[in-house]
Structure formats: C-alpha cells, structure tokens
Design an enzyme around this catalytic site. Structure first.
Site, PDB file in Angstrom:
ATOM      1  N   HIS A 157     -69.756  23.778  -2.513  1.00 22.05           N
ATOM      2  CA  HIS A 157     -68.368  24.254  -2.411  1.00 22.05           C
ATOM      3  C   HIS A 157     -67.608  23.760  -3.635  1.00 22.05           C
ATOM      4  CE1 HIS A 157     -64.397  25.044  -0.755  1.00 22.05           C
ATOM      5  NE2 HIS A 157     -65.010  25.816   0.116  1.00 22.05           N
ATOM      6  N   ASP A 196     -70.106  28.657   5.993  1.00 21.95           N
ATOM      7  CA  ASP A 196     -70.960  29.849   6.157  1.00 21.95           C
ATOM      8  C   ASP A 196     -72.354  29.501   6.641  1.00 21.95           C
ATOM      9  OD1 ASP A 196     -69.176  30.837   3.373  1.00 21.95           O
ATOM     10  OD2 ASP A 196     -69.155  31.943   5.260  1.00 21.95           O
TER      11      ASP A 196
END
Ligand code: SDX
Length: 428
Positions: A306, A363
């Site tokens: 991320h 996700d």
C-alpha cells in the site's frame, strides 16, 4: 511559538516557505509561491510526497495502521454503526442523532429508484460486458437524466445530487449484475435497509420470495463501511480533479469509477481472487512468493502492499474476521481461504515483505467473502465503487464548498524536442 518555515537555497538565492501543521499527521511545506519566487516547479510523479488539498474527512497513519473517519476509528464504526450512519458522518462531519439518522435513511431510501428509461440504456451493452464498464457508462449517464441537480453552485442541487448518487448506485450496480446474468431487474423496496435492499436487488427472482440473511446483510454493510473512504487515493483524487473544473457530480463519480477499476487500485480484489485461483494450493505458494520478489518478473502479490500503510491495513483485519463469519454462516469451506491465510503467514515472515513493509490490504480478503456470497469476481470492484461513492461524494462536496478551491492544473518537466521548423514531406 515562532512560525515554522522551510528554506530553499537555489542559484545563490534563499527562499522561505511557511510550514503548516495539521491537527494530526505530517505537516506540509506550503510551496504555492515557489514558481513565482524561483521559476521552478516541484517534481513528484505519483504524488508520493505531495498533499493535494486540505481535508477534514479521513485520516490515515500508515506507520501505525490507523484509519479514522471524521476522527472515529474504523473498527468502532464497523462494529457499532451501519453504512448510512457512516455516510452521514463522512458527508456532514458528525454522527447523526436518532432523528437525523431517520431523516437521512428516509431520504436515501426514497431515491433508490432510477429513471425507467435507464433500463433501456442497459440494452445497448453486450451481456458479457465487464460490469465496471457498465457502471462507468450508466453513472455518467445519470447526468443525462437528472438535469435538475447538476448546478454545483446551488447547495440544494448539490445535496439532491449527493442523495441521488448514494441512493442509486446500489440500484445501478444490481442492474449491471442482473443484466450480465440475463435475469430481470429487481426494483428496490423501501422497507429494507441499504445492504439488504442491494442483496435482494441482486439475488431475488420473480419466481419466489428472496430470504435475506441478516448475517450476510450485516457483513455486507460492514464491508461497505470499510470501503467508504480512504483520504486522497487515486480514484478520490480523480473525482476531485474532475470536480475542480465544475463538472457535474455524476460525471465526476463516473471518472472515479474508471480510476478505481485499475488492478493497482480497486481492481485488486478481483485480481486477488484470480491470483489465489492461479496459486491453487498451499504447496504452490513458494513459487509465487519467489516470483513476487523477482525484479525481472512483473508479478506482484495482489492484495499486498500500500502506498500509505507500512503496517497492517486496519480494514484487512476486520475484513478477515468478516470473511470467517460469512464462510461459517454459509457453511462454505473455500480452499482459497486456506491458501490466502497460508500466503499471508509466509509473506509476513519473509524478509522481502518485511523490509519493504508489504502487508495485506483491504483487497486481500474481500474477494473471498464476496465469492462466498455468490457475487461473480467481475462484480467485486463494482461493490468497492458502490461503497466508495459515499467517500467520493463527501470529498467532492468538501472541495466544492472550499472557498479557496481552484481548478487543478499541474505542470510538468518537459524533456521533449526544442523548437524546430516544419519540414515539407518531400524533404523528409
Ligand atoms: C487500494 O491509495 C489507497 O488508499 C488505495 C486503497 C483505497 O482504499 O482507496 O487502499 C485501495 O488500492 C489498495 C491497494 C490494492 N492494490 C494491490 O493490492 C495491488 C498490489 N500492490 C501494489 O501494486 C502496490 O503495493 C501498490 C500499488 C498498492 C502501492 O504501490 P506504491 O506505493 O507505488 O509502491 P511501489 O510500487 O513503489 O512498491 C514499493 C516496493 C517496490 O519494490 P522496489 O522497486 O522498491 O524494489 O515494493 C514492491 C515494489 O516492487 N512491491 C511489491 C508489491 N507491492 C509493492 N512486491 C510484490 N508484491 C506487491 N504486492
């Protein structure tokens, strides 16, 4: 306390810039005068060190793995409230009173139908069109139906457009799904909550009553909360940039959906499930870990890493718990969950992932949950877009109401040809 400043020495000249502190997180160097003072631009492709705006909506501490919506921790909101309460909070800045919540629920619920001609709009698509393509088109088309709420200068029209967008996105998402499976569209029902209404619009058929599982509806509502907003991510920045020109909110949300579709962003949940399917078994995990670490191999572990979180994404923890709840409720024993848990265990103990601070993001687990709920993998990012519409609208509203808002117009470092004269084709 003396004002904090930053100085830049360039070409024998010293230029001073104010440093501004926020209420939390990194301070910023206000460089708005840089070009005027130095004829220099900053250079920051991907905006890794750039704050594009001031916002009061969402705060992320990537090192600590903290996510706050208007100051409230995401886990507390996910455990205690519902999605429309979070929507109200993101839009208006405070948790609603019981009366405010009831009015907001009533207002959203009674805007869930779409113009009947929208149904004909869908007929133009192939049945196997990716539902994200359908969503980009149909959300953009809302501006062709609702001309009475596209004047962004009018606060009433802005509120109506925001209400319509939040209310109708589940209906359009369900229509995209129904169209892809060749089943009739199901109208929303006003006696159902937001998540239950969406489940019924997706899975009910005219031949029998659809029985809503309160556990699945609660789980889906929580998934929507987790996906609602996330500061200035790629799709939110797209919505802000589109809105900065004065484009109507429906068109701006369509632009956000387009950006979210990418596999590096919201498309990752679909990519995670395809990756887990490709891995197939726990025994094959090591070869995929090796590929993810191989600089010459473009393969990445989808659902890992991320830009901001250099710790565990707090949403992923809640997502993992929700996945196990849903699989238990449905009595599903999905081997992909075993692969995902083992992949996470191995990756989190591998030096490459530790050194690069690559943790599971939201996700990584969402796809397994949605698959267990019988959503096809192509619908995963549609559900992400459904939930993120609330954040996009809240951020768009904040920008439009900011008296200092300007049209976004970045510059560049030009490295192309210097000026040269045209050459007639006969002489080339
Ligand atoms: C979302 O921004 C948001 O807030 C997004 C989001 C939201 O709610 O809006 O949180 C939703 O988009 C979550 C992220 C979903 N994407 C994925 O899961 C796709 C896989 N992840 C990567 O593509 C990547 O981690 C990004 C795109 C998420 C972040 O990329 P960055 O910040 O630009 O980091 P990077 O690509 O520069 O990577 C840093 C290093 C690189 O190695 P070096 O070049 O330094 O040697 O880490 C490596 C990368 O190669 N790396 C990975 C990796 N992610 C980064 N290596 C293997 N597998 C990965 N998944």
């Amino acid at each position: 306390m003396a004002e904090r400043t930053a100085s830049l020495q360039v070409d024998g000249k010293t230029v001073i810039f104010p440093v501004r502190d926020g209420s939390m997180g990194p301070a910023v160097v206000d460089i708005r005068s840089l070009y005027g003072d130095t004829d220099l631009f900053t250079f920051d492709p991907g905006f890794t060190s750039t704050a594009s705006c001031e916002s009061k909506i969402t705060f992320i501490d990537g090192d600590e793995g903290v996510l706050l919506y208007r100051g409230y921790p995401i886990d507390q909101l996910a455990e205690n409230g519902d999605f429309l309460e979070t929507a109200y909070l993101l839009l208006y800045g405070e948790l609603p009173t019981a009366a405010q919540k009831a009015e907001f629920d009533y207002r959203i619920t009674r805007h869930t139908m779409v113009h009947e001609q929208m149904a004909r709009f869908f007929q133009g698509f192939r049945r196997d069109a990716h539902p994200m393509a359908v969503m980009v088109a149909s959300v953009g088309a809302l501006s062709a139906f609702y001309h009475d709420s596209t004047n962004i200068a009018d606060p009433v029209e802005r509120m109506v457009a925001s209400t319509r967008m939040i209310a109708k996105i589940p209906t359009l998402a369900a229509m995209a799904y129904k169209y892809s499976v060749g089943q009739p569209f199901v109208y929303p029902k006003n006696d159902l909550d937001y998540a239950s209404n969406f489940l019924r619009m997706c899975f009910a058929v005219p031949c029998e009553e659809y029985k809503i599982s309160p556990i699945l509806a609660r789980a889906l509502d929580r998934i929507f909360i987790l996906h609602a907003d996330h500061e200035q991510n790629a799709s939110t920045s797209t919505v802000r940039l589109s809105g900065s020109s004065g484009a109507n909110p429906f068109a701006c949300i369509a632009a956000g959906i387009a950006s979210l579709w990418g596999p590096a962003h919201g498309g990752a949940n679909e990519a995670v499930l395809k990756m887990l399917g490709e891995i197939g078994s726990v025994e094959r995990i090591p070869q995929f870990i090796a590929r993810a670490k191989d600089k010459n191999d473009p393969f990445r572990l989808m659902g890992f890493g991320h830009r901001v979180y250099k710790n565990y994404d707090p949403r992923a923890k809640i997502m993992q718990r929700t996945t196990q709840e849903v699989l238990k409720e449905l009595g599903v024993n999905d081997p992909l969950l075993e692969v995902a848990l083992e992949l996470e265990r191995i990756a989190l103990s591998d030096d490459y992932f530790i050194e690069k601070k690559l943790y599971p993001n939201i996700d990584f687990y969402s796809g397994i949950t949605l698959k267990a709920m019988n959503f096809p993998v192509e619908m995963f990012t549609v559900l992400f877009a459904l939930a993120r519409t609330v954040g996009w609208i809240a951020q768009w509203k904040e920008m439009i109401e900011d008296p200092n808002a300007k049209i976004g117009r970045p510059r560049q470092l030009y490295t192309g040809e210097k000026r040269r004269d045209y050459v007639q084709i006969a002489k080339r």
